[in-house]
Design an enzyme around this catalytic site. Structure first.
Site, PDB file in Angstrom:
ATOM      1  N   HIS A  67       0.815  -1.169   0.119  1.00  0.00           N
ATOM      2  CA  HIS A  67      -0.026   0.028  -0.102  1.00  0.00           C
ATOM      3  C   HIS A  67       0.747   1.302  -0.040  1.00  0.00           C
ATOM      4  O   HIS A  67       2.021   1.087   0.075  1.00  0.00           O
ATOM      5  CB  HIS A  67      -0.926  -0.072   1.291  1.00  0.00           C
ATOM      6  CG  HIS A  67      -0.230   0.267   2.299  1.00  0.00           C
ATOM      7  ND1 HIS A  67       0.431  -0.965   2.895  1.00  0.00           N
ATOM      8  CD2 HIS A  67      -0.458   1.031   3.450  1.00  0.00           C
ATOM      9  CE1 HIS A  67       0.849  -0.707   4.274  1.00  0.00           C
ATOM     10  NE2 HIS A  67       0.434   0.499   4.639  1.00  0.00           N
ATOM     11  N   HIS A  89       1.428   3.738   2.029  1.00  0.00           N
ATOM     12  CA  HIS A  89       1.832   4.699   3.247  1.00  0.00           C
ATOM     13  C   HIS A  89       3.393   4.643   3.225  1.00  0.00           C
ATOM     14  O   HIS A  89       4.123   3.711   2.709  1.00  0.00           O
ATOM     15  CB  HIS A  89       1.348   3.854   4.523  1.00  0.00           C
ATOM     16  CG  HIS A  89       0.136   4.315   4.967  1.00  0.00           C
ATOM     17  ND1 HIS A  89      -0.906   3.558   5.612  1.00  0.00           N
ATOM     18  CD2 HIS A  89      -1.072   5.373   4.394  1.00  0.00           C
ATOM     19  CE1 HIS A  89      -1.895   4.314   5.770  1.00  0.00           C
ATOM     20  NE2 HIS A  89      -2.032   5.418   5.027  1.00  0.00           N
ATOM     21  N   ASP A 144       5.957   4.291   5.181  1.00  0.00           N
ATOM     22  CA  ASP A 144       6.550   3.058   5.772  1.00  0.00           C
ATOM     23  C   ASP A 144       6.748   1.880   4.976  1.00  0.00           C
ATOM     24  O   ASP A 144       7.363   0.794   5.257  1.00  0.00           O
ATOM     25  CB  ASP A 144       6.372   2.868   7.168  1.00  0.00           C
ATOM     26  CG  ASP A 144       5.233   2.514   7.287  1.00  0.00           C
ATOM     27  OD1 ASP A 144       4.201   3.003   6.515  1.00  0.00           O
ATOM     28  OD2 ASP A 144       4.738   2.003   8.424  1.00  0.00           O
ATOM     29  N   HIS A 152      -7.299  -1.848   5.934  1.00  0.00           N
ATOM     30  CA  HIS A 152      -6.284  -0.807   6.443  1.00  0.00           C
ATOM     31  C   HIS A 152      -6.969   0.560   6.182  1.00  0.00           C
ATOM     32  O   HIS A 152      -8.257   0.555   5.400  1.00  0.00           O
ATOM     33  CB  HIS A 152      -5.047  -0.886   5.809  1.00  0.00           C
ATOM     34  CG  HIS A 152      -4.114  -0.199   6.694  1.00  0.00           C
ATOM     35  ND1 HIS A 152      -3.987  -0.146   7.829  1.00  0.00           N
ATOM     36  CD2 HIS A 152      -2.992   0.565   6.058  1.00  0.00           C
ATOM     37  CE1 HIS A 152      -2.966   0.843   8.158  1.00  0.00           C
ATOM     38  NE2 HIS A 152      -2.384   1.051   6.993  1.00  0.00           N
ATOM     39  N   ASP A 202      -0.319  -4.104   6.163  1.00  0.00           N
ATOM     40  CA  ASP A 202      -0.813  -3.686   7.329  1.00  0.00           C
ATOM     41  C   ASP A 202      -2.383  -3.974   7.195  1.00  0.00           C
ATOM     42  O   ASP A 202      -2.933  -3.841   6.160  1.00  0.00           O
ATOM     43  CB  ASP A 202      -0.739  -2.170   7.673  1.00  0.00           C
ATOM     44  CG  ASP A 202       0.561  -1.951   7.758  1.00  0.00           C
ATOM     45  OD1 ASP A 202       1.567  -2.557   7.538  1.00  0.00           O
ATOM     46  OD2 ASP A 202       0.839  -0.554   7.798  1.00  0.00           O
ATOM     47  N   HIS A 250       5.994  -5.579  12.154  1.00  0.00           N
ATOM     48  CA  HIS A 250       5.488  -4.426  12.074  1.00  0.00           C
ATOM     49  C   HIS A 250       4.971  -3.526  13.458  1.00  0.00           C
ATOM     50  O   HIS A 250       4.189  -3.244  13.822  1.00  0.00           O
ATOM     51  CB  HIS A 250       4.027  -4.430  11.224  1.00  0.00           C
ATOM     52  CG  HIS A 250       3.815  -2.918  10.725  1.00  0.00           C
ATOM     53  ND1 HIS A 250       2.642  -2.176  11.618  1.00  0.00           N
ATOM     54  CD2 HIS A 250       4.028  -2.234   9.506  1.00  0.00           C
ATOM     55  CE1 HIS A 250       2.616  -0.936  10.838  1.00  0.00           C
ATOM     56  NE2 HIS A 250       3.280  -1.148   9.721  1.00  0.00           N
TER      57      HIS A 250
END
Length: 301
Positions: free
Chosen positions: A60, A62, A64, A140, A210, A268
């Site tokens: 995804h 994001h 990180d 998420h 995530d 994570h």
């Protein structure tokens, strides 16, 4: 299967931890999953050759999980890469990468292919002679996929003792490995089952990061050999999972138990916790075959 954890901590990089990235290897073929900041440094630290990575799977958008991607793409170019590079990830990843390449006038001399994902159902997105890769739709804050790697079924193993007893010449071995029956000189047909052993069961690796607790993924990852599942929080911080849409270690273990997986790898971790061993302790109250990811850690199965 060999799994190298390049980074497995949530949010921002630190001097001693890195955001998410890992390399999974099947029969000498490597695949990069996610690419947080510092990924190319971690690849060097773990002595993984850049040229061996031809497919990258981004879960995804994001930071990180993909802020290290443009740096890696650029370094590939600076190092004279010639091989094609295929990137699988959410719709928008192509625009994000090409804009940065355009503004920096850093177009690659190698071919760059983007495979943008939009489906909310599991789908086969990649296949070569080693693995098949399926998406695992996750829950998420933005569109997110995990990835299921399924090893290709190998050839059958020859029953050498039986082959020698029947005086079958080695010239026929490949055909027998591929499932063919064999006809002896006197016309007797020997079934393939008599001449071979069944191939080993395909190895299945599921990567889920995530996501908040999501039972809809269970049919997809059912009986996986290894499940990597995010465990951002401990149970006493469970209220945080509602608005961040992450999971606790106990929830990850519950998914592992319900899915009948053989082993669970946690990762994570939120950097608010000084000791990651507590994640293992909490998960083992539900599921006992728990391993902890950590930067630079290598798992071989």
């Amino acid at each position: 299967m060999k799994l190298t954890i390049l980074g497995c901590y949530a949010a921002t990089p630190r001097t001693f931890t890195n955001p998410t990235s890992q390399v999974v290897e099947f029969n000498n073929s490597m695949y990069l999953i996610d690419c947080g900041e510092g990924t190319q440094v971690q690849l060097r630290r773990n002595k993984i050759k850049f040229s061996r990575i031809n497919q990258i799977f981004i879960s995804h958008l994001h930071g990180d999980h993909f802020y290290g991607l443009i740096g890696l793409i650029s370094s590939f170019g600076l190092l004279g890469r010639q091989n094609d590079l295929h990137i699988y990830g959410p719709k928008g990843i192509k625009e994000a990468m090409l804009l940065q390449l355009k503004l920096s006038n850093s177009y690659t001399q190698y071919k760059l292919y983007f495979h943008e994902l939009t489906s909310k159902s599991s789908e086969l997105i990649f296949e070569d002679n080693k693995v098949q890769v399926y998406t695992i739709p996750l829950n998420h804050r933005i569109y997110t996929n995990g990835y299921l790697f399924v090893e290709k079924i190998t050839q059958k193993k020859l029953n050498i003792q039986r082959l020698e007893e029947l005086d079958i010449h080695v010239v026929y071995y490949n055909k027998i490995k591929n499932g063919e029956d064999h006809t002896l000189e006197d016309g007797t047909v020997i079934s393939n089952e008599e001449l071979t052993y069944p191939p080993k069961k395909p190895f299945r690796y599921a990567y889920c990061s995530d996501t908040m607790y999501e039972e809809s993924i269970i049919p997809i990852i059912k009986e996986a050999d290894v499940l990597y599942h995010e465990s951002t929080f401990l149970e006493h911080d469970k209220p945080k999972t509602e608005y961040t849409k992450h999971s606790t270690a106990k929830e990850a273990a519950t998914i592992a138990k319900l899915s009948d997986v053989k082993k669970l790898i946690l990762g994570h971790y939120s950097t608010r916790y000084p000791d990651i061993s507590v994640f293992e302790e909490e998960a083992k109250t539900v599921f006992d075959k728990v391993l902890l990811a950590d930067d630079g850690k290598i798992f071989e199965f």
